[in-house]
Enzyme design. Structure first.
Site, PDB file in Angstrom:
ATOM      1  N   GLU A 114     -31.354 -36.970  35.552  1.00 47.70           N
ATOM      2  CA  GLU A 114     -30.954 -35.591  35.823  1.00 47.70           C
ATOM      3  C   GLU A 114     -29.509 -35.499  36.288  1.00 47.70           C
ATOM      4  O   GLU A 114     -28.985 -36.441  36.878  1.00 47.70           O
ATOM      5  CB  GLU A 114     -31.803 -35.034  36.975  1.00 47.70           C
ATOM      6  CG  GLU A 114     -33.249 -34.991  36.653  1.00 47.70           C
ATOM      7  CD  GLU A 114     -34.092 -34.782  37.907  1.00 47.70           C
ATOM      8  OE1 GLU A 114     -35.259 -35.185  37.868  1.00 47.70           O
ATOM      9  OE2 GLU A 114     -33.562 -34.250  38.890  1.00 47.70           O
ATOM     10  N   CYS A 133     -23.471 -33.217  40.150  1.00 44.08           N
ATOM     11  CA  CYS A 133     -24.140 -34.351  40.787  1.00 44.08           C
ATOM     12  C   CYS A 133     -24.759 -35.194  39.664  1.00 44.08           C
ATOM     13  O   CYS A 133     -25.561 -34.684  38.882  1.00 44.08           O
ATOM     14  CB  CYS A 133     -25.212 -33.758  41.704  1.00 44.08           C
ATOM     15  SG  CYS A 133     -26.301 -34.943  42.429  1.00 44.08           S
ATOM     16  N   CYS A 140     -35.145 -45.690  40.953  1.00 47.76           N
ATOM     17  CA  CYS A 140     -34.365 -46.374  41.993  1.00 47.76           C
ATOM     18  C   CYS A 140     -35.263 -47.377  42.701  1.00 47.76           C
ATOM     19  O   CYS A 140     -36.425 -47.091  42.998  1.00 47.76           O
ATOM     20  CB  CYS A 140     -33.822 -45.355  42.992  1.00 47.76           C
ATOM     21  SG  CYS A 140     -32.822 -46.105  44.308  1.00 47.76           S
ATOM     22  N   CYS A 144     -36.784 -44.758  49.043  1.00 42.77           N
ATOM     23  CA  CYS A 144     -36.854 -43.882  50.223  1.00 42.77           C
ATOM     24  C   CYS A 144     -38.052 -42.932  50.033  1.00 42.77           C
ATOM     25  O   CYS A 144     -38.155 -42.272  48.994  1.00 42.77           O
ATOM     26  CB  CYS A 144     -35.567 -43.074  50.362  1.00 42.77           C
ATOM     27  SG  CYS A 144     -34.094 -44.124  50.388  1.00 42.77           S
ATOM     28  N   CYS A 147     -37.869 -39.209  48.719  1.00 41.42           N
ATOM     29  CA  CYS A 147     -37.035 -38.989  47.537  1.00 41.42           C
ATOM     30  C   CYS A 147     -37.874 -39.146  46.268  1.00 41.42           C
ATOM     31  O   CYS A 147     -38.564 -40.150  46.093  1.00 41.42           O
ATOM     32  CB  CYS A 147     -35.890 -40.008  47.557  1.00 41.42           C
ATOM     33  SG  CYS A 147     -34.956 -40.054  46.025  1.00 41.42           S
ATOM     34  N   CYS A 364     -33.123 -34.726  44.268  1.00 41.38           N
ATOM     35  CA  CYS A 364     -32.850 -35.873  43.431  1.00 41.38           C
ATOM     36  C   CYS A 364     -34.109 -36.403  42.734  1.00 41.38           C
ATOM     37  O   CYS A 364     -35.051 -36.824  43.381  1.00 41.38           O
ATOM     38  CB  CYS A 364     -32.260 -36.894  44.400  1.00 41.38           C
ATOM     39  SG  CYS A 364     -32.063 -38.531  43.890  1.00 41.38           S
TER      40      CYS A 364
END
Ligand code: SAH
Ligand code: SF4
Length: 444
Positions: A114, A133, A140, A144, A147, A364
């Site tokens: 994205e 952004c 990832c 976290c 997220c 995100c």
């Protein structure tokens, strides 16, 4: 080792299953000499190299077919060897009355990343800004738990063109509205400093006056704290802004919120960031996602002040954007205001950010996570339980004994106190982020 108490996952198909990647590089990955060499290989005069570069970086074209300055046979020859746009399969969702555009980019192997374009109108003391952004990885590895990208787990690194093409795509869309892209921030999906070579090359393309032409000072790279990579950046002295995802100033809580803290604890991260600020003369900013009852107390604010006092740091307080599968919520506005006041009283610069694009899930990785499908309900319920147990342990001040995320870098020293709390099962391998990560592994 997988936690045996985490329920087994039912594999979930992706709407588009990953397929082999298109082997042709993107034109945006090429530097001037490489374009010249390609043009020469094709038996074309050298001035064609300039035309190809202009098509890639200056023209409104979105495809080789639209590059009418080049003859049709040359366009075909180029298209055989190079992709004009590696994120051509893009869908756009608009929010905030048109001020936020969320782009979901389909990659050639069926994965999704994205980018989010945010328009800030001119104010009394500043010009209009259009900030993009961008993502540096699909998924990832850091994990976290607040997220959506962390939930996905690591899928793969983006290549240089896939990173830069998000910006080329946004620039074309803006140009259609008579606007300019003014800022690019690496705050989309992925940990940029774990894909450092591609990010450095992409940043070079974005800030090269002969290519994308963005001012280096208009580029921000955000990191969860990959200390050796921050140190490498410090040696390279770029003029970018460095943003550190802080989210907690105390190790036990940061071990949970930013699992990379188990490898590079917060004091090492801040020391590396301060050195970056000293060497580059650039201000370092700190991101602090505000989570109700987790990291928003006066004690947390005082810990941030103690950590950053006197460093000239600027802290951005960001209400957590609601993501699926966490039991957490954004801190209430009053608590965010009180937290910010306490930081200011401690001498820190503070901005309270408002979340953009909530109606299109602009946190995100949220759209890409939706593309990956829902994990089974029992997995979600178990994950929430584990997260609650883990946060109770962290708030008691117990450090995690779970391994840090498996990322490249020097071996982690052993630290922390062993504990037998049930919360310890909730992180790392088999822990709270394992639902989607296991699903992602199933898909490979
Ligand atoms: N991996 C890098 C850059 C991408 S994340 C990093 O973590 O810094 C960019 C920012 O979005 C980070 O500060 C991250 O903490 C924040 N973010 C992630 N999920 C969020 C959420 N649910 N609500 C608000 N901010 C979030
Ligand atoms: Fe990765 Fe950044 Fe999301 Fe953490 S916040 S999981 S580091 S993308």
């Amino acid at each position: 080792m997988t936690d045996p108490t985490v329920p087994a996952l039912v594999p979930r198909p992706l709407p588009t299953m990953p397929v082999a990647r298109d082997p042709r590089p993107g034109v945006a990955a090429l530097v001037e000499d490489e374009v010249a060499a390609l043009v020469a290989t094709l038996g074309e005069p050298s001035f064609r190299a300039r035309q190809v570069a202009d098509a890639a970086w200056r023209s409104p074209a979105a495809d080789w077919e639209e590059v009418t300055t080049l003859a049709r046979p040359l366009r075909a020859a180029l298209a055989e060897r190079l992709r004009f746009d590696t994120v051509a399969a893009t869908t756009i969702q608009v929010a905030d009355g048109g001020a936020t555009e969320k782009a979901l980019h389909g990659l050639s192997d069926g994965r999704f990343v994205e980018s989010v374009l945010m328009h800030y109108p001119a104010g009394a003391d500043r010009r209009e800004r259009n900030t993009l952004c961008i993502s540096s990885q699909a998924g990832c590895a850091v994990g976290c738990p607040f997220c959506a990208t962390g939930e996905l787990g690591f899928e793969r690194d983006l290549d240089v063109a896939e990173i830069v093409d998000q910006a080329r795509h946004a620039r074309r869309r803006l140009a259609g509205a008579g606007r300019h892209l003014t800022n690019v921030v690496f705050m989309g999906m992925g940990e940029p400093l774990l894909n450092l070579e591609a990010v450095l090359a992409a940043a070079a393309a974005l800030t090269d006056p002969a290519r994308f032409g963005l001012g280096a000072r208009h580029l921000t790279v955000s990191t969860s704290g990959v200390v050796p990579a921050i140190e490498r950046l410090t040696r390279l002295r770029p003029q970018w802004t460095l943003a550190i995802s802080l989210h907690a100033a105390r190790d036990p809580l940061r071990d949970l919120l930013v699992p990379l803290n188990r490898r590079w604890p917060v004091r090492e991260v801040v020391a590396a960031a301060l050195a970056y600020g000293r060497e580059t003369g650039r201000r370092v900013s700190y991101e602090y996602v505000m989570i109700d009852g987790i990291n928003d107390t006066p004690v947390d604010a005082d810990a941030v002040v103690a950590l950053l006092r006197g460093s000239g740091a600027h802290v951005n307080c960001i209400p957590m954007n609601q993501v699926a599968h966490t039991p957490w919520r954004a801190s209430p506005g009053q608590r965010i205001a009180a937290f910010a006041d306490r930081l200011r009283a401690g001498g820190l610069g503070v901005t309270v950010r408002r979340n953009r694009g909530q109606e299109v899930g602009a946190a995100c990785g949220q759209l890409a996570a939706e593309q990956a499908g829902e994990p089974p309900a029992p997995t979600v319920a178990r994950r929430r339980e584990l997260l609650v147990a883990a946060s109770v342990a962290a708030l008691r001040g117990e450090r995690s004994v779970d391994p840090p995320p498996a990322v490249a870098g020097p071996p982690a020293p052993r630290r922390g106190v062993a504990r037998s709390s049930p919360g310890s099962a909730g992180r790392g391998q088999g822990g709270v982020g394992e639902g989607r990560r296991a699903a992602a592994r199933e898909r490979r």
